[in-house]
Design a protein around this motif. Structure first.
Motif, PDB file in Angstrom:
ATOM      1  N   THR A  53       2.834   7.590  59.629  1.00 31.74           N
ATOM      2  CA  THR A  53       1.957   7.654  60.801  1.00 31.74           C
ATOM      3  C   THR A  53       1.362   9.045  61.017  1.00 31.74           C
ATOM      4  O   THR A  53       0.445   9.199  61.821  1.00 31.74           O
ATOM      5  N   ASP A  54       1.891  10.048  60.311  1.00 29.83           N
ATOM      6  CA  ASP A  54       1.446  11.419  60.490  1.00 29.83           C
ATOM      7  C   ASP A  54       0.631  11.959  59.319  1.00 29.83           C
ATOM      8  O   ASP A  54       0.323  13.146  59.264  1.00 29.83           O
ATOM      9  N   LEU A  55       0.282  11.101  58.360  1.00 30.27           N
ATOM     10  CA  LEU A  55      -0.457  11.540  57.186  1.00 30.27           C
ATOM     11  C   LEU A  55      -1.505  10.504  56.802  1.00 30.27           C
ATOM     12  O   LEU A  55      -1.198   9.328  56.652  1.00 30.27           O
ATOM     13  N   PHE A  71      -6.330  15.330  52.467  1.00 29.85           N
ATOM     14  CA  PHE A  71      -5.247  14.904  53.353  1.00 29.85           C
ATOM     15  C   PHE A  71      -5.437  15.474  54.745  1.00 29.85           C
ATOM     16  O   PHE A  71      -5.867  16.612  54.909  1.00 29.85           O
ATOM     17  N   PHE A  72      -5.100  14.660  55.734  1.00 28.45           N
ATOM     18  CA  PHE A  72      -5.059  15.046  57.136  1.00 28.45           C
ATOM     19  C   PHE A  72      -3.643  14.758  57.614  1.00 28.45           C
ATOM     20  O   PHE A  72      -3.127  13.659  57.399  1.00 28.45           O
ATOM     21  N   SER A  73      -3.005  15.728  58.261  1.00 27.02           N
ATOM     22  CA  SER A  73      -1.658  15.510  58.783  1.00 27.02           C
ATOM     23  C   SER A  73      -1.620  15.856  60.267  1.00 27.02           C
ATOM     24  O   SER A  73      -2.447  16.609  60.776  1.00 27.02           O
ATOM     25  N   ARG A  74      -0.650  15.278  60.941  1.00 25.34           N
ATOM     26  CA  ARG A  74      -0.509  15.426  62.389  1.00 25.34           C
ATOM     27  C   ARG A  74      -0.369  16.892  62.785  1.00 25.34           C
ATOM     28  O   ARG A  74       0.352  17.658  62.149  1.00 25.34           O
ATOM     29  N   LEU A  75      -1.076  17.258  63.834  1.00 25.21           N
ATOM     30  CA  LEU A  75      -0.918  18.564  64.470  1.00 25.21           C
ATOM     31  C   LEU A  75      -0.518  18.269  65.907  1.00 25.21           C
ATOM     32  O   LEU A  75      -1.262  17.608  66.640  1.00 25.21           O
ATOM     33  N   THR A  76       0.659  18.695  66.284  1.00 23.19           N
ATOM     34  CA  THR A  76       1.160  18.427  67.627  1.00 23.19           C
ATOM     35  C   THR A  76       0.767  19.575  68.545  1.00 23.19           C
ATOM     36  O   THR A  76       1.106  20.732  68.290  1.00 23.19           O
ATOM     37  N   ILE A  85      -4.750  17.947  61.225  1.00 21.18           N
ATOM     38  CA  ILE A  85      -5.287  19.096  60.509  1.00 21.18           C
ATOM     39  C   ILE A  85      -5.669  18.666  59.100  1.00 21.18           C
ATOM     40  O   ILE A  85      -4.922  17.928  58.447  1.00 21.18           O
ATOM     41  N   LEU A  86      -6.843  19.067  58.682  1.00 18.67           N
ATOM     42  CA  LEU A  86      -7.340  18.791  57.340  1.00 18.67           C
ATOM     43  C   LEU A  86      -6.786  19.863  56.413  1.00 18.67           C
ATOM     44  O   LEU A  86      -7.101  21.033  56.569  1.00 18.67           O
ATOM     45  N   ASP A 114     -12.153   6.536  64.225  1.00 20.81           N
ATOM     46  CA  ASP A 114     -11.944   5.091  64.429  1.00 20.81           C
ATOM     47  C   ASP A 114     -10.502   4.766  64.819  1.00 20.81           C
ATOM     48  O   ASP A 114     -10.230   3.706  65.381  1.00 20.81           O
ATOM     49  N   ASN A 115      -9.580   5.683  64.506  1.00 23.49           N
ATOM     50  CA  ASN A 115      -8.162   5.491  64.838  1.00 23.49           C
ATOM     51  C   ASN A 115      -7.735   6.282  66.069  1.00 23.49           C
ATOM     52  O   ASN A 115      -6.549   6.492  66.295  1.00 23.49           O
ATOM     53  N   GLY A 116      -8.704   6.744  66.858  1.00 23.03           N
ATOM     54  CA  GLY A 116      -8.392   7.372  68.138  1.00 23.03           C
ATOM     55  C   GLY A 116      -8.023   8.834  68.097  1.00 23.03           C
ATOM     56  O   GLY A 116      -7.546   9.384  69.102  1.00 23.03           O
ATOM     57  N   VAL A 117      -8.227   9.498  66.977  1.00 24.33           N
ATOM     58  CA  VAL A 117      -7.935  10.924  66.905  1.00 24.33           C
ATOM     59  C   VAL A 117      -9.010  11.673  67.693  1.00 24.33           C
ATOM     60  O   VAL A 117     -10.195  11.387  67.578  1.00 24.33           O
ATOM     61  N   GLU A 118      -8.561  12.627  68.501  1.00 31.69           N
ATOM     62  CA  GLU A 118      -9.469  13.375  69.378  1.00 31.69           C
ATOM     63  C   GLU A 118      -9.931  14.699  68.791  1.00 31.69           C
ATOM     64  O   GLU A 118     -11.093  15.079  68.940  1.00 31.69           O
ATOM     65  N   LEU A 119      -9.017  15.424  68.161  1.00 35.21           N
ATOM     66  CA  LEU A 119      -9.315  16.751  67.639  1.00 35.21           C
ATOM     67  C   LEU A 119      -8.863  16.863  66.191  1.00 35.21           C
ATOM     68  O   LEU A 119      -7.804  16.355  65.828  1.00 35.21           O
ATOM     69  N   VAL A 120      -9.683  17.561  65.389  1.00 39.91           N
ATOM     70  CA  VAL A 120      -9.316  17.832  64.007  1.00 39.91           C
ATOM     71  C   VAL A 120      -9.490  19.326  63.763  1.00 39.91           C
ATOM     72  O   VAL A 120     -10.479  19.926  64.178  1.00 39.91           O
ATOM     73  N   PHE A 121      -8.512  19.903  63.095  1.00 41.07           N
ATOM     74  CA  PHE A 121      -8.493  21.324  62.787  1.00 41.07           C
ATOM     75  C   PHE A 121      -8.504  21.506  61.273  1.00 41.07           C
ATOM     76  O   PHE A 121      -8.163  20.587  60.526  1.00 41.07           O
ATOM     77  N   THR A 122      -8.858  22.681  60.840  1.00 41.37           N
ATOM     78  CA  THR A 122      -8.666  23.077  59.454  1.00 41.37           C
ATOM     79  C   THR A 122      -8.542  24.586  59.416  1.00 41.37           C
ATOM     80  O   THR A 122      -8.811  25.269  60.416  1.00 41.37           O
TER      81      THR A 122
END
Length: 183
Positions: A53-55, A71-76, A85-86, A114-122
């Motif tokens: 669920t985190d990758l 790959f994108f993984s969970r950033l808490t 985070i990308l 589409d899966n409800g992610v609000e913020l993406v970092f890299t």
């Protein structure tokens, strides 16, 4: 090569060996054999140690051969926003500078949205990542999980169309990325 020859799809674990080899080879070609092995190991650890669920991973294939992966993984975050985070992304040396990396990133961002992610970092080259919607973010606004050796490379984007608001408190990445040498 035309756009219809590139197939973008979700990463599945049956492609693990090919994807690790892609990262090892492409980073090795660009930054030396040692760096290739380091990033290959990172990808292996992401796949093996990160809860499903985190990758999220995605691959680009041409004629059934993997030529790119991301790959994108969970950033808490302290405010519990749904964030990822990308890291990392790779394109086979023979297929670089053809837009495959940008296609992969945009495909992944759409899947996350589409899966409800609000913020993406890299954390990378701002000159590259601004082309796919990322913008520099100050650590005064949102703190990175570890000490940044290149603060200009801390980048983010909102997938919900709102401005990125400051978030107080610490952030935490998945175990595989929780290594100072990557930051």
């Amino acid at each position: 090569m035309t756009d219809d020859t590139i197939k973008l799809s979700a990463f599945t674990t049956n492609a693990t060996d090919d994807v690790i080899e892609l990262f090892t080879q492409s980073f090795g070609d660009a930054e030396g054999e040692v760096e290739g092995k380091v990033i290959g190991h990172l990808v292996s650890e992401l796949i093996v140690t990160t809860p499903e669920t985190d990758l999220l991973g995605f691959v680009a294939t041409i004629e059934n051969k993997i030529v790119g992966a991301i790959f994108f993984s969970r950033l808490t975050l302290a405010n519990k926003a749904n964030a990822f985070i990308l890291s990392p992304v790779a394109v086979s040396t023979a297929f670089q500078a053809k837009g495959i990396g940008q296609k992969l990133i945009n495909f992944g961002l759409k899947q996350l949205k589409d899966n409800g992610v609000e913020l993406v970092f890299t954390y990378g080259d701002p000159n590259y990542y601004v082309k796919v919607g990322f913008n520099p973010v100050s650590e005064d606004c949102i703190k990175a999980p570890l000490i940044l050796t290149y603060p200009e490379g801390w980048l983010a984007q909102s997938l919900v169309g709102t401005e990125i608001e400051p978030i107080e408190g610490d952030s935490f990445c998945v175990d595989a990325l929780n290594e100072q040498s990557y930051w």
